[in-house]
Structure formats: C-alpha cells, structure tokens
Design an enzyme around this catalytic site. Structure first.
Site, PDB file in Angstrom:
ATOM      1  N   TYR A 155       0.820  -1.211   0.000  1.00  0.00           N
ATOM      2  CA  TYR A 155       0.000   0.000   0.000  1.00  0.00           C
ATOM      3  C   TYR A 155       0.860   1.269   0.000  1.00  0.00           C
ATOM      4  O   TYR A 155       0.434   2.303  -0.494  1.00  0.00           O
ATOM      5  CB  TYR A 155      -0.879   0.046   1.254  1.00  0.00           C
TER       6      TYR A 155
ATOM      7  N   LYS B  63       3.099 -15.293   1.886  1.00  0.00           N
ATOM      8  CA  LYS B  63       3.227 -15.944   0.578  1.00  0.00           C
ATOM      9  C   LYS B  63       4.728 -16.175   0.378  1.00  0.00           C
ATOM     10  O   LYS B  63       5.328 -15.762  -0.614  1.00  0.00           O
ATOM     11  CB  LYS B  63       2.622 -15.031  -0.507  1.00  0.00           C
TER      12      LYS B  63
ATOM     13  N   ASP C 226      -3.205 -18.017   0.069  1.00  0.00           N
ATOM     14  CA  ASP C 226      -4.244 -18.659  -0.746  1.00  0.00           C
ATOM     15  C   ASP C 226      -4.940 -19.759   0.058  1.00  0.00           C
ATOM     16  O   ASP C 226      -6.167 -19.860   0.088  1.00  0.00           O
ATOM     17  CB  ASP C 226      -3.669 -19.187  -2.079  1.00  0.00           C
TER      18      ASP C 226
ATOM     19  N   ASP D 140      -6.437  -6.899   4.284  1.00  0.00           N
ATOM     20  CA  ASP D 140      -7.610  -6.239   3.702  1.00  0.00           C
ATOM     21  C   ASP D 140      -8.549  -7.282   3.110  1.00  0.00           C
ATOM     22  O   ASP D 140      -9.756  -7.293   3.375  1.00  0.00           O
ATOM     23  CB  ASP D 140      -7.142  -5.256   2.613  1.00  0.00           C
TER      24      ASP D 140
ATOM     25  N   ASP E  51     -12.432  -8.894   4.764  1.00  0.00           N
ATOM     26  CA  ASP E  51     -13.743  -8.851   4.101  1.00  0.00           C
ATOM     27  C   ASP E  51     -14.332 -10.256   4.028  1.00  0.00           C
ATOM     28  O   ASP E  51     -15.539 -10.462   4.197  1.00  0.00           O
ATOM     29  CB  ASP E  51     -13.627  -8.295   2.673  1.00  0.00           C
TER      30      ASP E  51
HETATM   31  C1  IPM Z   1     -10.319  -1.005   4.349  1.00  0.00           C
HETATM   32  C2  IPM Z   1     -10.475  -0.338   3.000  1.00  0.00           C
HETATM   33  C3  IPM Z   1      -9.279   0.537   2.700  1.00  0.00           C
HETATM   34  C4  IPM Z   1      -8.064  -0.384   2.593  1.00  0.00           C
HETATM   35  C5  IPM Z   1      -9.366   1.424   1.445  1.00  0.00           C
HETATM   36  C6  IPM Z   1     -10.620   2.220   1.384  1.00  0.00           C
HETATM   37  C7  IPM Z   1      -8.179   2.346   1.379  1.00  0.00           C
HETATM   38  O1  IPM Z   1     -10.700  -1.290   2.010  1.00  0.00           O
HETATM   39  O2  IPM Z   1     -10.124  -0.294   5.347  1.00  0.00           O
HETATM   40  O3  IPM Z   1     -10.432  -2.228   4.441  1.00  0.00           O
HETATM   41  O4  IPM Z   1      -7.828  -0.981   1.532  1.00  0.00           O
HETATM   42  O5  IPM Z   1      -7.346  -0.476   3.586  1.00  0.00           O
HETATM   43 MN    MN Z   2     -11.067  -3.298   2.780  1.00  0.00          MN
END
Ligand code: IPM
Ligand code: MN
Ligand code: NAD
Length: 366
Positions: A141, A192, A224, A248, A252
């Site tokens: 990032y 990885k 993975d 990240d 999710d």
């Molecule tokens: C998160 C978001 C952020 C990230 C984006 C919006 C910069 O997806 O906080 O999970 O990728 O860290």
């Molecule tokens: Mn995110």
C-alpha cells in the site's frame, strides 16, 4: 479533563451510520456519566468537495490532538475518475500513515443470533471468534516506487513495491502475540513466502519474535490456503497476523462469516494506543441515502474506541459503556431487529435510523 473524539463521517453511508453511533454515544454518556467531547471534520470525497483535498492540514491536526477518531467510510463513484493521489481513499491512508496507526485489529465474532445469516452453514460458524491483526502502514500500500510509466515501445506499465522492514514486521508480530496471549494462545501468520521474498522475511521475523512467546502456539499458512481455510473451517483460527493487502482481503472474507460486512468493526492503533475506529466495510454507494445501511459495525467500532483508547486506569466507566453497547447490540438482535443485509423471514425489518434507535433504547432501558 474531558476526552476528545474526532468524528469523521466521510462519504456514502458514512454520515448515515455515524449519526446512529453518535446517538448511541450520547446515550452512553448519559448512562455512564462519560466526560467526552466530540468534534467534527470532513474526510474523503466530502473533504475534496469542500477543501479540494481528501484530508486538510486542519483536519489532520485535529486528528493528532484527539484521544481517538471515529471514522465512517470514504469513497464513491463521484470521485473515482480522480488521479490516485487525490482520491477519497487517500485521506484514510494518510490518517493511518501520519498517525502511525500500524496495528489494525479486526475481530470477526459471530453473534449467535446471526448464525443462519452467515454464508456458511451454522455449525461451521457457531461460536466463531477470530481476531485478524493486519499491518496497516506498510507493505504494498505504501511501498515506493509506485506509478504508471511508459516503456520505450509506448506501452504503459503499472508498478507497486511490496516492501517490509524488519522493524515493521517485528512490531506487528508483537501486537499479535500479545493479543493471542490474552485469548486462545494460538497465532497463525499468513504470508506468501513460497513466492515473495518480502514475506519470506516476514516469516523469519515472526519466528524470531516467537521466542519471547513460548506460551503462544505459532503456525504459518500461505495466503491462498488461508482464504480457503477461512471458508472451509474458520473455527480453526484464533488470531491471524498478516500484511496490509492480505489483511484487507481476508478481513472482508471473514466478515461474511459473521453474517454481513455491516457487522464488523475495527481498531487501528499506534504505539501510544491512540486509535482510529472504523467499520471494515466501505461507503456502500449502492445503498447510500436510502436508510438501508446496517449501522452496527459503526456502533461496535464506537464500543472498541471506548474500550481501547478512552478507558484508562483513572476510570472504568468507558469500559463499562463499551460492554453495555455490545450488550445492547446483542439485545436488539434478540428482539429480531434486522437491516436488509442480515434479514430473515419474519424479522423486524429496520432501516438504519430504526436500528440506531433500537440500540439506544436497549442501552438506556435494560
Ligand atoms: C479497508 C479499506 C481501505 C483499505 C481502502 C478504502 C483504502 O478497504 O479499510 O479495508 O484498503 O485499507
Ligand atoms: Mn477493505
Ligand atoms: P463496500 O464495503 O462499500 O460495499 C460492498 C457491499 O457491501 C455493497 O453491496 C454494500 O451495499 C454492502 N455493504 C457495505 N457496508 C454495508 C452496511 N453497513 N450495511 C449493509 N450493506 C453494506 O465496498 P465497495 O463497494 O468495494 O466500495 C465502495 C466504496 O467504498 C469505494 O469507493 C471504496 O474505495 C470505498 N471503501 C472505503 C472503505 C473505508 O472507508 N474504510 C473501506 C472499503 C471500501
């Protein structure tokens, strides 16, 4: 002396869910006599529209001077055409970087009332309680060089740099080992290292650090496989630690196990325990402005804020308020209130505002 919270609602559903969290904070202040002052600022697209940049120097200063930041979400189609350096998301990344909020804690806990809402079978998620520790201020990032260049033959090439210094790995590993020590004493480091040198170093440093934590069982998994294991048998995990981008993606994924991404809060902490608290989800442009967003991730982020950054030796009230907010969320689910993302046949379908009101009601009256 009062404690200072900076509230940054951002874009899309951000302001809608933030309004619910602020109602809950007012109720918590009333019930627990908390001495907290809230200031407000713009971030993301809202700041671009007003100030021309996603995070103004004034807002950054306010953030530096607050005890904690409650963040909504940023981004949306309106600003997607902007160059990367001026986009709403940059405001969030700048806050993380400038305040050195390197440790992102993303708990994925299943409220038992939502077992049927999970995308996995109830028996696979019953009792689920995972903590993902994501490194937040390094990795691909933030690595340099980055950009898009034009090659001699006229073709364009995009590039980013995946880089971690030993000290960055060591400090996030420490946070993860300490967290594991307070929970199930199992830590899985995700990398990885079969392909990427940078994560080979990651694994080496984590192993080295484990010498100080003999009471924590350390394992390693390629990312993975970790993604696959999360949806195959998620309860095998206690604490997971990983770099910025893998964290990240995996968080999710873990969110859906708990019923909805609208349920997952997070804390981003620096060495001084100053923190920014935000839902794991984004600004959800597809439902923004429709009173449909689930405000519980934002409300649970407020609970984390009270527990991690505001509670200190001098007062137990903030920690008690955090517990009470989490209980109020659970009570609301018990009563059958559901936003669309966690709805089931026969539930009490609630909008964003009604869900916030229901949490306030439970917080004040139970
Ligand atoms: C998160 C978001 C952020 C990230 C984006 C919006 C910069 O997806 O906080 O999970 O990728 O860290
Ligand atoms: Mn995110
Ligand atoms: P998203 O998390 O905003 O939405 C993904 C899906 O989940 C959508 O269908 C959305 O409606 C749903 N969803 C998300 N939060 C919800 C909630 N509280 N209640 C009910 N449903 C919810 O991810 P995306 O669509 O990939 O990104 C949209 C924008 O948000 C982009 O601009 C992205 O950069 C930004 N984003 C910001 C953050 C942040 O500010 N922390 C995090 C992720 C994405």
């Amino acid at each position: 002396m009062s404690k200072q919270i900076l509230c940054l609602p951002g874009d899309g559903i951000g302001p809608e869910i933030m309004a619910q969290a602020l109602k809950v904070l007012d109720a918590a202040k009333q019930r627990f006599g908390l001495n907290i002052e809230v200031s407000h600022g713009l971030v993301g697209g809202a700041a671009i529209d007003h100030d021309g940049v996603p995070l103004s120097d004034e807002t950054l200063d306010m953030a530096r001077n607050s005890d904690a930041i409650l963040f909504g979400a940023v981004g949306g189609p309106k600003w997607d055409h902007l160059p990367m350096a001026g986009r709403p998301e940059k405001g969030l990344l700048q806050l993380r970087s400038e305040l050195d909020l390197f440790a992102n804690l993303r708990p994925a806990i299943l409220f038992p009332q939502l077992a049927e809402t999970s995308s996995l079978k109830p028996e696979l998620v019953a009792g689920l309680d995972i903590l993902i520790v994501r490194e937040l201020t390094g990795g691909i990032y933030f690595g340099e060089p980055r950009g898009v260049r034009t090659l001699e033959n006229g073709e364009r090439e995009g590039f980013n740099t995946y880089v971690y210094r030993e000290s960055e790995i060591r400090r996030i590993a420490k946070v993860a080992f300490e967290a594991a020590r307070k929970r199930g004493r199992r830590l899985c480091s995700v990398d990885k290292s079969n392909v990427l040198e940078v994560t080979g170093l990651w694994r080496e440093v984590v192993i080295d650090e484990s010498a100080s934590y003999n009471d924590v069982e350390l394992s390693h998994m390629y990312v993975d496989n970790a993604a696959m294991q999360l949806v195959r048998a998620p309860k095998q995990f206690d604490v997971m630690v990983t770099g910025n981008m893998f964290g990240d993606i995996l968080s999710d994924c873990a969110a859906m196990l708990t019923g909805s991404i609208g349920m997952l809060p997070s804390a981003s902490l620096n060495e001084k325990n100053q923190g920014m608290y935000e839902p794991v989800h984004g600004s959800a442009p597809d439902i923004a402005g429709e009173n449909k967003a689930n405000p519980l991730a934002q409300i649970l982020s407020l609970a984390m804020l009270l527990r991690y950054s505001l509670a200190d030796g001098s007062s137990l009230a903030e920690a008690a308020a955090a517990d009470a907010i989490e209980k109020a969320v659970s009570d609301v689910l018990d009563k059958g209130y559901r936003t669309g993302d966690i709805a089931f046949d026969g539930c009490q379908l609630a909008g964003t505002v009604e869900m916030g009101d229901a949490v306030v009601e439970c917080l004040l009256n139970t």
